[in-house]
Structure formats: structure tokens, C-alpha cells
Design a protein around this motif. Sequence first.
Motif, PDB file in Angstrom:
ATOM      1  N   THR A 120       0.829  -1.207   0.000  1.00 36.21           N
ATOM      2  CA  THR A 120       0.000   0.000   0.000  1.00 36.21           C
ATOM      3  C   THR A 120       0.867   1.261   0.000  1.00 36.21           C
ATOM      4  OG1 THR A 120      -0.196  -0.104   2.428  1.00 36.21           O
ATOM      5  CG2 THR A 120      -1.950  -1.116   1.132  1.00 36.21           C
ATOM      6  N   ALA A 121       2.034   1.198   0.625  1.00 35.95           N
ATOM      7  CA  ALA A 121       2.936   2.353   0.624  1.00 35.95           C
ATOM      8  C   ALA A 121       3.430   2.646  -0.789  1.00 35.95           C
ATOM      9  CB  ALA A 121       4.119   2.106   1.555  1.00 35.95           C
ATOM     10  N   TYR A 122       3.813   1.590  -1.505  1.00 33.06           N
ATOM     11  CA  TYR A 122       4.282   1.751  -2.885  1.00 33.06           C
ATOM     12  C   TYR A 122       3.158   2.278  -3.778  1.00 33.06           C
ATOM     13  CZ  TYR A 122       5.797   0.382  -7.601  1.00 33.06           C
ATOM     14  OH  TYR A 122       6.121   0.367  -8.939  1.00 33.06           O
ATOM     15  N   ALA A 123       1.970   1.711  -3.640  1.00 35.58           N
ATOM     16  CA  ALA A 123       0.841   2.167  -4.454  1.00 35.58           C
ATOM     17  C   ALA A 123       0.507   3.622  -4.161  1.00 35.58           C
ATOM     18  CB  ALA A 123      -0.371   1.280  -4.204  1.00 35.58           C
ATOM     19  N   GLY A 124       0.603   4.020  -2.890  1.00 36.70           N
ATOM     20  CA  GLY A 124       0.356   5.409  -2.531  1.00 36.70           C
ATOM     21  C   GLY A 124       1.364   6.343  -3.172  1.00 36.70           C
ATOM     22  N   TRP A 125       2.615   5.901  -3.216  1.00 43.49           N
ATOM     23  CA  TRP A 125       3.658   6.721  -3.859  1.00 43.49           C
ATOM     24  C   TRP A 125       3.343   6.879  -5.348  1.00 43.49           C
ATOM     25  CZ3 TRP A 125       7.074   7.120  -7.744  1.00 43.49           C
ATOM     26  CH2 TRP A 125       8.120   8.051  -7.607  1.00 43.49           C
ATOM     27  N   ILE A 126       2.951   5.799  -6.005  1.00 43.90           N
ATOM     28  CA  ILE A 126       2.611   5.864  -7.429  1.00 43.90           C
ATOM     29  C   ILE A 126       1.429   6.809  -7.651  1.00 43.90           C
ATOM     30  CG2 ILE A 126       1.668   4.565  -9.383  1.00 43.90           C
ATOM     31  CD1 ILE A 126       4.607   4.010  -8.935  1.00 43.90           C
ATOM     32  N   ARG A 127       0.425   6.719  -6.808  1.00 47.91           N
ATOM     33  CA  ARG A 127      -0.754   7.590  -6.938  1.00 47.91           C
ATOM     34  C   ARG A 127      -0.340   9.058  -6.891  1.00 47.91           C
ATOM     35  NH1 ARG A 127      -6.391   8.020  -5.337  1.00 47.91           N
ATOM     36  NH2 ARG A 127      -6.532   5.792  -4.958  1.00 47.91           N
ATOM     37  N   ALA A 164       7.594   3.584   6.810  1.00 50.66           N
ATOM     38  CA  ALA A 164       6.956   4.748   7.434  1.00 50.66           C
ATOM     39  C   ALA A 164       7.307   6.032   6.679  1.00 50.66           C
ATOM     40  CB  ALA A 164       7.380   4.853   8.894  1.00 50.66           C
ATOM     41  N   LYS A 165       8.544   6.129   6.200  1.00 51.00           N
ATOM     42  CA  LYS A 165       8.957   7.320   5.457  1.00 51.00           C
ATOM     43  C   LYS A 165       8.232   7.416   4.115  1.00 51.00           C
ATOM     44  CE  LYS A 165      13.573   7.866   7.451  1.00 51.00           C
ATOM     45  NZ  LYS A 165      15.031   7.738   7.223  1.00 51.00           N
ATOM     46  N   VAL A 166       8.057   6.276   3.456  1.00 49.33           N
ATOM     47  CA  VAL A 166       7.315   6.292   2.191  1.00 49.33           C
ATOM     48  C   VAL A 166       5.876   6.719   2.452  1.00 49.33           C
ATOM     49  CG1 VAL A 166       6.472   4.902   0.260  1.00 49.33           C
ATOM     50  CG2 VAL A 166       8.793   4.557   1.115  1.00 49.33           C
ATOM     51  N   GLU A 167       5.269   6.161   3.502  1.00 52.97           N
ATOM     52  CA  GLU A 167       3.879   6.504   3.823  1.00 52.97           C
ATOM     53  C   GLU A 167       3.725   7.967   4.229  1.00 52.97           C
ATOM     54  OE1 GLU A 167       3.090   3.571   6.815  1.00 52.97           O
ATOM     55  OE2 GLU A 167       2.076   2.239   5.386  1.00 52.97           O
ATOM     56  N   SER A 168       4.736   8.513   4.910  1.00 52.82           N
ATOM     57  CA  SER A 168       4.656   9.902   5.393  1.00 52.82           C
ATOM     58  C   SER A 168       5.120  10.909   4.349  1.00 52.82           C
ATOM     59  CB  SER A 168       5.498  10.058   6.658  1.00 52.82           C
ATOM     60  OG  SER A 168       6.878   9.907   6.360  1.00 52.82           O
ATOM     61  N   ASN A 206       9.128  16.679  -1.530  1.00 50.58           N
ATOM     62  CA  ASN A 206       9.899  16.900  -0.304  1.00 50.58           C
ATOM     63  C   ASN A 206      11.401  16.754  -0.529  1.00 50.58           C
ATOM     64  OD1 ASN A 206       7.697  17.399   1.436  1.00 50.58           O
ATOM     65  ND2 ASN A 206       7.247  15.220   1.519  1.00 50.58           N
ATOM     66  N   THR A 207      11.798  15.813  -1.399  1.00 54.95           N
ATOM     67  CA  THR A 207      13.220  15.586  -1.620  1.00 54.95           C
ATOM     68  C   THR A 207      13.809  16.516  -2.675  1.00 54.95           C
ATOM     69  OG1 THR A 207      12.770  13.879  -3.277  1.00 54.95           O
ATOM     70  CG2 THR A 207      13.016  13.153  -0.994  1.00 54.95           C
ATOM     71  N   ASP A 208      12.965  17.008  -3.579  1.00 55.34           N
ATOM     72  CA  ASP A 208      13.453  17.852  -4.668  1.00 55.34           C
ATOM     73  C   ASP A 208      12.406  18.886  -5.058  1.00 55.34           C
ATOM     74  OD1 ASP A 208      14.902  18.889  -6.755  1.00 55.34           O
ATOM     75  OD2 ASP A 208      15.515  16.947  -7.540  1.00 55.34           O
ATOM     76  N   PRO A 209      12.125  19.836  -4.165  1.00 61.56           N
ATOM     77  CA  PRO A 209      11.069  20.826  -4.453  1.00 61.56           C
ATOM     78  C   PRO A 209      11.373  21.694  -5.670  1.00 61.56           C
ATOM     79  CG  PRO A 209      12.337  21.428  -2.496  1.00 61.56           C
ATOM     80  CD  PRO A 209      12.714  20.027  -2.833  1.00 61.56           C
ATOM     81  N   GLU A 210      12.663  21.953  -5.937  1.00 61.61           N
ATOM     82  CA  GLU A 210      13.001  22.769  -7.106  1.00 61.61           C
ATOM     83  C   GLU A 210      12.646  22.043  -8.404  1.00 61.61           C
ATOM     84  OE1 GLU A 210      16.812  25.080  -9.158  1.00 61.61           O
ATOM     85  OE2 GLU A 210      17.015  24.219  -7.152  1.00 61.61           O
ATOM     86  N   LEU A 211      12.897  20.740  -8.434  1.00 54.91           N
ATOM     87  CA  LEU A 211      12.557  19.972  -9.630  1.00 54.91           C
ATOM     88  C   LEU A 211      11.054  19.877  -9.813  1.00 54.91           C
ATOM     89  CD1 LEU A 211      13.304  18.256 -12.054  1.00 54.91           C
ATOM     90  CD2 LEU A 211      13.399  16.265 -10.538  1.00 54.91           C
ATOM     91  N   THR A 212      10.317  19.645  -8.732  1.00 55.75           N
ATOM     92  CA  THR A 212       8.864  19.545  -8.873  1.00 55.75           C
ATOM     93  C   THR A 212       8.268  20.876  -9.333  1.00 55.75           C
ATOM     94  OG1 THR A 212       8.597  19.950  -6.491  1.00 55.75           O
ATOM     95  CG2 THR A 212       8.607  17.667  -7.207  1.00 55.75           C
ATOM     96  N   LYS A 213       8.856  21.979  -8.880  1.00 53.47           N
ATOM     97  CA  LYS A 213       8.399  23.288  -9.343  1.00 53.47           C
ATOM     98  C   LYS A 213       8.634  23.415 -10.850  1.00 53.47           C
ATOM     99  CE  LYS A 213       9.039  28.265  -8.611  1.00 53.47           C
ATOM    100  NZ  LYS A 213       9.784  29.313  -7.854  1.00 53.47           N
TER     101      LYS A 213
END
Length: 320
Positions: free
Chosen positions: A69-76, A147-151, A158-165
Amino acid sequence: MKRCARVLLSAAGLCLAFVDARAEIFSYSNDNQRFGAALVAPIGRREVVKKTMEFCGKAYPATQADTQTAYAGWIRRHAGYLRLSTMMKAGFAAAAAKDQTEKGAEARTVLEYGPRQIEKMSTLLVEVIAEMPSEDAKKQMCSETVAKVESRAFDLENTDPELTKYLRSVAGTYHVDVSIPSVPPASEAPNARRDAAALLGRWRSEKVVARMADGTISEGPGGCTVEFSEKRFVSECRRNDREFRVVYSYRVSDTGRYEAEIVENQMFPTLVGTRTIVNFRVEGGTLFTSAFPSTANPELTRPVEIESVLVPENTPGAVR
């Protein structure tokens, strides 16, 4: 030539950065570097999450539901970014294929480099966990990583806000929606039933949404019936005048969750033994399910999550 070199260096840097959610946030000097990162970062991060969740789920079966479910949530949450990255790479590849100059050759080198580095780097976190000095330490690190993937600590935002922007700024050019779909929390349906008895009976699917590992989404009207008994359920579907019948064994492992295993599938016998985690609730007489097939599937166009809405076909005697 300089642009391709910058893209190559950016891709190399991202390969090192995306293996650890705790790594210092990567920075860029220009859009050439951001473009290079866009070609590898979403897919690279996905592979890190996928392989780590798969490793932890296999090593500690009790956590398998959480890893899937953590992996699926990340994909979503990253579906738009994955589609956008794929389209940007396809455009870059098409331009490189037409360019027979030295610049085109360098561009093709960039395209060959990225996947190789992603493959190499995607298992680094797994290797770190596997090399922990004790079994307790391995289990603890797996638990913390899930837990980190879920959170969302492993999310690009969170890890690359400049790229997501940057990705959001170019998404319109490629006609890709990178917004994150909301997931209503279970607390919003306090009166829903999540017990085993609520499943019993025959249901007809009205809507099915499948989310793939490459970020694509398939939505359809359903067209299947599912009949639950206490230990088994049978799914019967009709597609293009062909009927599909699949028999599953299942057990409710937690409130609102059951684990299913295919025990009969005449159309695709190689799928016998395949297991799926399913979250469910019955609300207002309607059954809502979210199924999470095993992550041990190399095909990017196979679902990582399947959401279904089902209504009673023959309402059983039990009150829903």
C-alpha cells in the motif's frame, strides 16, 4: 554539446541523490540541469521505492500489506510526474534520433546512460538494509523506510522541491496533469462496515480504476460480478464476448482488509498463486475496494492499485 553535457551531469547527480530521502536537497544552476533531472528523477525514485518495498515485504511477510500500500500510494501521488517524465524523454529521444551530428550522438549517450544508472542505483538502499549488522536492525530499518514512504518523506515534492516546481511549470506544454489526487480518509466514513460478514453475497462492479506503475490510469465501467462466501470468492467478467472466471481464496486479516490468492484461472493459469492485498468498506449498501497486487511485477503497465465500486446484485439477507 554543452547542453547535453549538462544534462548528463545532472542525471548523474540525481542518481546519487534519489537513493536516500535524507540526502541534501539537490540544487540546479539552469533549466538544462532541471531538464536532465526530469528525465531520471521520477523514474529513479520510483525504482528505489519499488525495490525497497519489495525487499522488505519479502523479508518480513507481516509487513507485506504495508509495503504494497505504501508503494501504491507513492505511485498515486507521482502519476503525473511519471507520465510527464516519460513524455519529456520520448520527445528528447525523437529529436536525438533525427540529429546525426555530434550533438545528436551526445544526446543518445544521455538516453543510454540514464536507465543504466537508475538500475545500478535503485538497489543501493536495499543493499544498505541487507548489510545491517543484525536482524533486528534490518527489520527496524525496513519499518522506518516504510513509514517514510507513507509519510511522504520519499516524495519528490519533499526531496526535490526545485525539480517539482520545474515539472509543474512545463506540465502544461505536454498537456499532463501533475496534481495529486485526494484520498478520503477512513474517518470520513465512520458508519461504514469493515467486517468479514459485510462482504458476503453477490456484487456487480459499476466502476473500476486501475493505476499503473508508469503513472497511466485506466478507468472503466466494470462489467464483472463477484460472489463472496466465507473463505472463497469468484469473479466473473465479460470482455469482448469472452468470459473470464477467477476463483480466489481469501481471509480477512484486519478490519477493512483481506488477503486474496488466486486458486483457479483457466484463462491465465500462470497467475495461480498470485496474492493481492485488498482494503474494503461497505457504505450505504455499496462495496468500495482498493486492491494492491504484489510489487514483484516487472511490467510497468500492470496495475499497482485497482479501485472498484460494486453494488449488490442479489442482496443477501444480512443487513449491510
